[in-house]
Motif scaffolding. Structure first.
Motif, PDB file in Angstrom:
ATOM      1  N   LEU A 276      -7.717  21.208   5.018  1.00  0.00           N
ATOM      2  CA  LEU A 276      -6.944  20.460   6.003  1.00  0.00           C
ATOM      3  C   LEU A 276      -7.139  20.999   7.410  1.00  0.00           C
ATOM      4  O   LEU A 276      -7.169  22.224   7.622  1.00  0.00           O
ATOM      5  CB  LEU A 276      -5.458  20.502   5.648  1.00  0.00           C
ATOM      6  N   LEU A 281      -1.552  18.966   8.899  1.00  0.00           N
ATOM      7  CA  LEU A 281      -0.631  19.542   7.923  1.00  0.00           C
ATOM      8  C   LEU A 281       0.638  18.698   7.855  1.00  0.00           C
ATOM      9  O   LEU A 281       1.264  18.422   8.889  1.00  0.00           O
ATOM     10  CB  LEU A 281      -0.277  20.981   8.315  1.00  0.00           C
ATOM     11  N   PRO A 282       1.048  18.276   6.678  1.00  0.00           N
ATOM     12  CA  PRO A 282       2.232  17.402   6.561  1.00  0.00           C
ATOM     13  C   PRO A 282       3.535  18.175   6.708  1.00  0.00           C
ATOM     14  O   PRO A 282       3.752  19.170   6.028  1.00  0.00           O
ATOM     15  CB  PRO A 282       2.086  16.820   5.151  1.00  0.00           C
ATOM     16  N   ASP A 287       4.406  11.574   6.508  1.00  0.00           N
ATOM     17  CA  ASP A 287       3.054  11.971   6.868  1.00  0.00           C
ATOM     18  C   ASP A 287       2.045  11.519   5.806  1.00  0.00           C
ATOM     19  O   ASP A 287       2.378  11.363   4.621  1.00  0.00           O
ATOM     20  CB  ASP A 287       2.968  13.483   7.017  1.00  0.00           C
ATOM     21  N   VAL A 289      -1.574  12.308   3.789  1.00  0.00           N
ATOM     22  CA  VAL A 289      -2.406  13.434   3.364  1.00  0.00           C
ATOM     23  C   VAL A 289      -3.756  12.895   2.912  1.00  0.00           C
ATOM     24  O   VAL A 289      -3.849  11.814   2.322  1.00  0.00           O
ATOM     25  CB  VAL A 289      -1.738  14.230   2.220  1.00  0.00           C
ATOM     26  N   ASP A 330      -6.355   8.149   2.597  1.00  0.00           N
ATOM     27  CA  ASP A 330      -5.096   8.738   3.056  1.00  0.00           C
ATOM     28  C   ASP A 330      -3.966   8.174   2.216  1.00  0.00           C
ATOM     29  O   ASP A 330      -4.014   7.015   1.784  1.00  0.00           O
ATOM     30  CB  ASP A 330      -4.834   8.401   4.526  1.00  0.00           C
ATOM     31  N   ILE A 333       2.883  11.038   1.726  1.00  0.00           N
ATOM     32  CA  ILE A 333       3.196  12.216   0.930  1.00  0.00           C
ATOM     33  C   ILE A 333       4.074  11.888  -0.271  1.00  0.00           C
ATOM     34  O   ILE A 333       4.034  12.575  -1.296  1.00  0.00           O
ATOM     35  CB  ILE A 333       3.859  13.291   1.814  1.00  0.00           C
ATOM     36  N   PHE A 358      -0.033  22.233  -1.451  1.00  0.00           N
ATOM     37  CA  PHE A 358      -0.686  22.704  -0.238  1.00  0.00           C
ATOM     38  C   PHE A 358      -0.757  24.216  -0.369  1.00  0.00           C
ATOM     39  O   PHE A 358       0.256  24.879  -0.600  1.00  0.00           O
ATOM     40  CB  PHE A 358       0.086  22.267   1.004  1.00  0.00           C
ATOM     41  N   ALA A 408      -5.319  20.839   0.488  1.00  0.00           N
ATOM     42  CA  ALA A 408      -4.555  19.922  -0.361  1.00  0.00           C
ATOM     43  C   ALA A 408      -5.225  19.940  -1.724  1.00  0.00           C
ATOM     44  O   ALA A 408      -6.399  19.597  -1.855  1.00  0.00           O
ATOM     45  CB  ALA A 408      -4.561  18.515   0.226  1.00  0.00           C
TER      46      ALA A 408
END
Length: 528
Positions: A276, A281-282, A287, A289, A330, A333, A358, A408
């Protein structure tokens, strides 16, 4: 390959590599195999390659003695000690009735070396250029030791190790691909022969996977299963230049497994871990991922692929190598688990996408005297990430977290030994160096506020870790879990918030495997 003509043509097109093999016969009278537990399994499992090779030789009336010397946990380094010890001591390794000194004393026409799995699994090799350089030198010394111990040997054949996990793109296998190249280099430099049994193993697995998404080639993501031993049998017979025997074996044993292959489009899918960017970064439930799918395609073009996934956004599909593609997507989350479908003109192939961990690795920890697992210091040094997790802060949303290299990681059945959506193999992300630690973060969604049981497990057969676990700003667990300790699994009662919960853990590593799982079980028995 001389199996059925249709399958032969398809395999040739799919594998896209050719082994340069001598068509002349070679009179092999006595063969020793220097190996690890996989070679031990070759005789200790009823379908092991030791039995299979011996049976094939007997059926063909070949005057060849095939003797596997396999020892669990053995590496390039430890085998040098075995050779030294064998000058004076008579002992066995994994296989009953095969004594090392006796077999070396009898001499050999050929010695086949099949090592490297444990060198990567422990690992005993630092994953840097100095580490690879040292391993190359040690491998050369092993070859010299074998030639000194068996001075009448005519041929030394070097083969790289088989797959470690069933995702060819995972860090472990990329690392082992580098080892395979070193083995090839050593063979050329030391006037040995090289046979790429690893590539044979890998490509047959992928080829079979195109027709059966559930196809397996290992028992535990380290040791080959029956099909794996059959591919090793075929490979070793070829390495010994017993070509007619090898081809007959392939036709009798391997070809029936592949015979259903036809000219219809097919593909195999693997879910990759994603490194990532710090800006990606979530830190919020809304967000996105990134996800990466790697595919190997057979009899289909890239532009003929159709990819579908609920709640996911397909960013691009690109060809990376002939017959290979990578798709990047994508996902929100909180959209997990979900399923991705890839259609290439036949029945869609599915890939399950579990909620990601993560993770950041490579955090140094204090060493301690192994195996005194119960004496691990309770005041283990904490880092800034421990402080953040204990305060209920998400490290991914802080400058301290952003300064780390995060991945991830998407749990799949190709990496952890079971189809466990809550498992993580940290050695798939980065080197599993001794006395390293990793931090893992996961977003856990509970449909309601509830009491639940957090279940902690080791994954694999040789994992030793210390796990310090935090939930929503409270440390809830710290202990050793290992098959070598009193506990390889444990549980703790916790309180979950309705909605989003933050699970964080520090996973300390000693050596060997580095795989664990964290799952919650609600009062109603539902696991998530």
């Amino acid at each position: 390959m001389t199996h059925s003509r249709t399958t032969a043509a398809l395999v040739a097109a799919f594998l896209a590599f050719t082994f340069v093999l001598s068509t002349s016969s070679f009179a092999v009278e006595r063969v020793l195999v220097v190996g690890d537990s996989i070679t031990g399994h070759s005789m200790n499992l009823p379908y092991g390659y030791g039995h299979e090779v011996r049976n094939a030789l007997k059926e063909s009336n070949a005057d060849v003695e095939f003797v596997p010397l396999g020892g669990s946990g053995q590496t390039i380094f430890s085998w040098r000690n075995i050779i030294k010890r064998s000058y004076t001591d008579n002992f066995r390794l994994d296989i009953e009735g095969i004594m090392v000194k006796e077999e070396f004393d009898k001499g050999a026409d050929s010695i086949l070396v099949h090592l490297g799995m444990n060198d990567a699994l422990q690992p005993s090799i630092p994953s840097d250029e100095e580490g690879f350089k040292s391993w190359r030198a040690e491998y050369k010394s092993l070859v010299a030791d074998l030639r000194a111990r068996v001075p009448n040997v005519k041929r030394v054949i070097l083969t790289p190790p088989t797959l470690l996990t069933e995702n060819p793109y995972a860090f472990k296998n990329v690392f082992m691909d580098r080892l395979a190249k070193i083995v090839d280099d050593v063979a050329q430099e030391e006037n040995c022969e090289f046979y790429d049994a690893r590539q044979e193993f890998k490509e047959h697995f992928i080829y079979a996977r195109t027709r059966n998404p559930e196809f397996r080639i290992t028992l535990d993501f380290v040791h080959p299963n029956q099909f794996g031993h059959q591919i090793m049998t075929y490979s070793f017979l070829k390495a010994l230049k017993l070509n007619e025997i090898a081809e007959k074996y392939y036709q009798d044993k391997v070809d029936p497994i592949l015979r259903e292959v036809d000219d219809k489009p097919a593909l195999a899918l693997f879910v990759n871990d994603v490194k990532l960017d710090s800006k990606a970064l979530p830190d919020d439930k809304n967000d996105l991922v990134p996800i990466e799918i790697v595919g190997r395609i057979f009899n289909v073009k890239i532009d003929e692929l159709n990819l579908e996934a609920d709640k996911l956004v397909v960013k691009k599909i690109e060809e990376t190598n002939p017959g290979e593609f990578r798709a990047t997507l994508d996902a929100p989350i909180l959209s997990f688990p979900t399923t991705i479908l890839v259609n290439c003109g036949t029945k869609p192939v599915k890939a399950r996408l579990n909620a990601p961990y993560f993770a950041t690795t490579g955090v140094p920890m204090k060493s301690y005297q192994y195996p005194a697992l119960d004496k691990f210091p309770s005041d283990q040094t904490q880092t800034e990430l421990d402080t953040l997790l204990a305060a209920g802060k998400n490290p991914l949303a802080t400058s301290a977290g952003a300064s780390k290299e995060w991945f991830a990681y998407y749990p799949t059945a190709d990496k952890t030994g079971a189809d466990n959506p809550n498992a993580i193999d940290l050695a798939d992300l980065a080197p599993a160096n001794a006395f390293d630690a990793a931090y893992v973060i996961r977003y856990v969604v509970s449909p309601k506020a509830q009491r639940a049981t957090l279940k902690l497990h080791t994954e694999g057969f040789s994992t030793t870790t210390y796990q310090r676990v935090y939930l929503n700003g409270r440390e809830i667990y710290f202990d050793c879990l290992s098959p070598r300790s009193p506990k390889w699994q444990d549980s703790v009662e916790v309180e979950l918030h309705a909605g989003l919960n933050l699970l964080g853990a520090r996973v300390d590593h000693t050596h060997w495997q580095w795989a664990v799982s964290f799952s919650f079980e609600g009062a109603d028995g539902h696991t998530f």
